[in-house]
Design an enzyme around this catalytic site. Structure first.
Site, PDB file in Angstrom:
ATOM      1  N   ASN A  17       0.874  -1.177   0.000  1.00  0.00           N
ATOM      2  CA  ASN A  17       0.000   0.000   0.000  1.00  0.00           C
ATOM      3  C   ASN A  17       0.910   1.225   0.000  1.00  0.00           C
ATOM      4  O   ASN A  17       1.500   1.557   1.023  1.00  0.00           O
ATOM      5  CB  ASN A  17      -0.898  -0.033   1.245  1.00  0.00           C
ATOM      6  CG  ASN A  17      -1.695   1.249   1.409  1.00  0.00           C
ATOM      7  OD1 ASN A  17      -1.738   2.094   0.506  1.00  0.00           O
ATOM      8  ND2 ASN A  17      -2.334   1.404   2.564  1.00  0.00           N
ATOM      9  N   LYS A  20       0.115   4.239  -0.189  1.00  0.00           N
ATOM     10  CA  LYS A  20      -0.498   5.439   0.410  1.00  0.00           C
ATOM     11  C   LYS A  20      -0.300   6.645  -0.520  1.00  0.00           C
ATOM     12  O   LYS A  20      -0.359   6.467  -1.732  1.00  0.00           O
ATOM     13  CB  LYS A  20       0.038   5.662   1.826  1.00  0.00           C
ATOM     14  CG  LYS A  20      -0.084   4.383   2.666  1.00  0.00           C
ATOM     15  CD  LYS A  20       0.115   4.584   4.130  1.00  0.00           C
ATOM     16  CE  LYS A  20      -0.064   3.240   4.836  1.00  0.00           C
ATOM     17  NZ  LYS A  20       0.060   3.327   6.291  1.00  0.00           N
ATOM     18  N   HIS A  45      -9.381   1.311   5.062  1.00  0.00           N
ATOM     19  CA  HIS A  45      -8.072   1.437   5.709  1.00  0.00           C
ATOM     20  C   HIS A  45      -8.194   2.400   6.891  1.00  0.00           C
ATOM     21  O   HIS A  45      -8.962   3.350   6.848  1.00  0.00           O
ATOM     22  CB  HIS A  45      -7.041   1.962   4.699  1.00  0.00           C
ATOM     23  CG  HIS A  45      -5.654   1.926   5.260  1.00  0.00           C
ATOM     24  ND1 HIS A  45      -5.168   2.914   6.096  1.00  0.00           N
ATOM     25  CD2 HIS A  45      -4.661   1.019   5.145  1.00  0.00           C
ATOM     26  CE1 HIS A  45      -3.939   2.597   6.454  1.00  0.00           C
ATOM     27  NE2 HIS A  45      -3.602   1.450   5.896  1.00  0.00           N
ATOM     28  N   GLU A 102      -6.556   4.799   7.890  1.00  0.00           N
ATOM     29  CA  GLU A 102      -6.389   6.239   7.589  1.00  0.00           C
ATOM     30  C   GLU A 102      -7.653   6.809   6.959  1.00  0.00           C
ATOM     31  O   GLU A 102      -7.991   7.973   7.183  1.00  0.00           O
ATOM     32  CB  GLU A 102      -5.152   6.430   6.696  1.00  0.00           C
ATOM     33  CG  GLU A 102      -3.868   6.237   7.496  1.00  0.00           C
ATOM     34  CD  GLU A 102      -2.721   5.591   6.735  1.00  0.00           C
ATOM     35  OE1 GLU A 102      -2.722   5.639   5.496  1.00  0.00           O
ATOM     36  OE2 GLU A 102      -1.835   5.016   7.402  1.00  0.00           O
ATOM     37  N   GLU A 151      -5.181  -4.863  10.607  1.00  0.00           N
ATOM     38  CA  GLU A 151      -4.121  -3.875  10.799  1.00  0.00           C
ATOM     39  C   GLU A 151      -4.378  -3.112  12.098  1.00  0.00           C
ATOM     40  O   GLU A 151      -5.170  -2.162  12.122  1.00  0.00           O
ATOM     41  CB  GLU A 151      -4.103  -2.870   9.639  1.00  0.00           C
ATOM     42  CG  GLU A 151      -3.865  -3.500   8.284  1.00  0.00           C
ATOM     43  CD  GLU A 151      -3.317  -2.470   7.281  1.00  0.00           C
ATOM     44  OE1 GLU A 151      -2.152  -2.601   6.913  1.00  0.00           O
ATOM     45  OE2 GLU A 151      -4.053  -1.549   6.901  1.00  0.00           O
ATOM     46  N   GLY A 163       2.674   2.270  10.739  1.00  0.00           N
ATOM     47  CA  GLY A 163       3.607   3.379  10.578  1.00  0.00           C
ATOM     48  C   GLY A 163       4.366   3.741  11.843  1.00  0.00           C
ATOM     49  O   GLY A 163       5.014   4.774  11.915  1.00  0.00           O
ATOM     50  N   SER A 177       3.637  -2.223  10.286  1.00  0.00           N
ATOM     51  CA  SER A 177       5.091  -2.272  10.471  1.00  0.00           C
ATOM     52  C   SER A 177       5.701  -3.623  10.079  1.00  0.00           C
ATOM     53  O   SER A 177       6.626  -4.106  10.737  1.00  0.00           O
ATOM     54  CB  SER A 177       5.470  -1.889  11.910  1.00  0.00           C
ATOM     55  OG  SER A 177       5.063  -0.557  12.177  1.00  0.00           O
TER      56      SER A 177
HETATM   57  P1  13P Z   1       3.215   0.347   7.657  1.00  0.00           P
HETATM   58  O1  13P Z   1       3.705  -0.918   7.023  1.00  0.00           O
HETATM   59  O2  13P Z   1       3.954   1.562   7.206  1.00  0.00           O
HETATM   60  O3  13P Z   1       3.103   0.220   9.142  1.00  0.00           O
HETATM   61  O4  13P Z   1       1.713   0.569   7.118  1.00  0.00           O
HETATM   62  C1  13P Z   1       0.801  -0.468   7.216  1.00  0.00           C
HETATM   63  C2  13P Z   1      -0.396  -0.111   6.424  1.00  0.00           C
HETATM   64  O5  13P Z   1      -1.124   0.802   6.773  1.00  0.00           O
HETATM   65  C3  13P Z   1      -0.663  -0.875   5.205  1.00  0.00           C
HETATM   66  O6  13P Z   1      -1.948  -0.640   4.736  1.00  0.00           O
END
Ligand code: 13P
Length: 280
Positions: free
Chosen positions: A17, A19, A115, A117, A185, A191, A230
């Site tokens: 992803n 983002k 997601h 976010e 997640e 992150g 992560s």
């Molecule tokens: P990270 O791998 O940066 O923690 O992000 C995970 C994520 O949100 C994947 O959709």
């Protein structure tokens, strides 16, 4: 409670992803490097190369770019693509939205839904997720429903009730036989560099598998459940080695070809452990 076990009916899915990253020139080289690396690994994989699927969820303009460069004859690509979000409505006067039909028209096969976010920054709730899952399925896109608890919810012992409810409500508009992929997640692991422990991941994935079977019947055994939060090349093997973890959804580490491919290597190696040995 059903018996958990390694299940060869589920593919392993390694998904990046991106983002809202990277810029155009870096994106082009990242895509080229990832594509080359995946191609090379597929050519030397023992067993069915399609048992490990690689997905990239780039920002939407990349889908147009791939389509324009003729690359969305995607059967010929070693990677499938998806949108990070699809609208909950079909085409019409919805300025700024991009829906499942258009995403599909431009060659994507997948989309993320809900997601964390999108949930926290853009107000997407479980009902909206259900409508987005519906839109995706109606337009033959494969949805990945993302769920996960916050740190406060985990600390107050609410992880199961939170993810159980997100699961049930997010799938509420699916009919029998429709089975979106699930991505667990935990919000506190996204992150942050703090990965959930293998015990925490095993516990939640086992719970989700049971809940899916209750909600959706035995077909749920074939549903991949991905872990995200992560995931890095150096922790991927432990996570992907768990019996109910069928892949990874990767943010930060998907922005560097070598780390993404390192995670893919772990996925292929774990898959190797799952395949029945046909030849000595
Ligand atoms: P990270 O791998 O940066 O923690 O992000 C995970 C994520 O949100 C994947 O959709």
């Amino acid at each position: 409670m059903h018996a958990h076990g390694r299940d060869l009916i589920r593919p392993t899915i390694i998904a990046g992803n991106w983002k809202h990253n990277p810029d155009r020139s870096n994106g082009e080289s990242l895509l080229r490097d990832v594509m080359g690396g995946v191609e090379e690994r597929r050519s030397r994989m023992v067993g069915d190369p399609d048992s490990v699927e690689v997905l990239i969820f780039p920002p939407l303009p990349w889908l147009g770019w791939l389509s324009a460069s003729g690359d969305t004859a995607q059967d010929s690509l070693p990677i499938s693509f998806g949108a990070q979000c699809v609208a909950e409505v079909s085409m019409g006067a919805f300025t700024g939205e991009v829906g499942a039909q258009l995403v599909k028209d431009f060659g994507a096969q997948w989309c993320l839904v809900g997601h964390s976010e999108r949930r926290t920054l853009f107000g997407v709730d479980d009902e909206s997720c259900a409508r987005r899952v519906r839109q995706a399925l109606d337009h033959k896109l494969k949805p990945v429903l993302c769920i996960g608890e916050t740190l406060a919810q985990r600390e107050s012992g609410d992880t199961r009730s939170v993810v159980g409810e997100q699961l049930e409500r997010g799938l509420s508009l699916c009919v029998e036989g429709e089975q979106p992929v699930i991505a667990y997640e935990p919000v506190w692991a996204i992150g942050t560099g703090v990965t959930a422990t293998v015990e925490q991941v095993a516990e939640v994935h086992g719970f989700l598998r049971d809940r899916l079977c209750e909600l959706r019947g035995s077909g749920a055994e074939a549903t991949p459940i991905l872990y995200g939060g992560s995931v890095k090349a150096d922790n991927a093997a432990d996570l992907l080695g768990l019996s109910d973890v069928d892949g990874a959804l990767i943010g930060g580490a998907s922005l560097e070809a070598s780390s993404f491919l390192g995670i893919l290597d772990a996925g292929i190696a774990c898959r190797g452990g799952r395949e029945p040995k046909l030849h000595e």
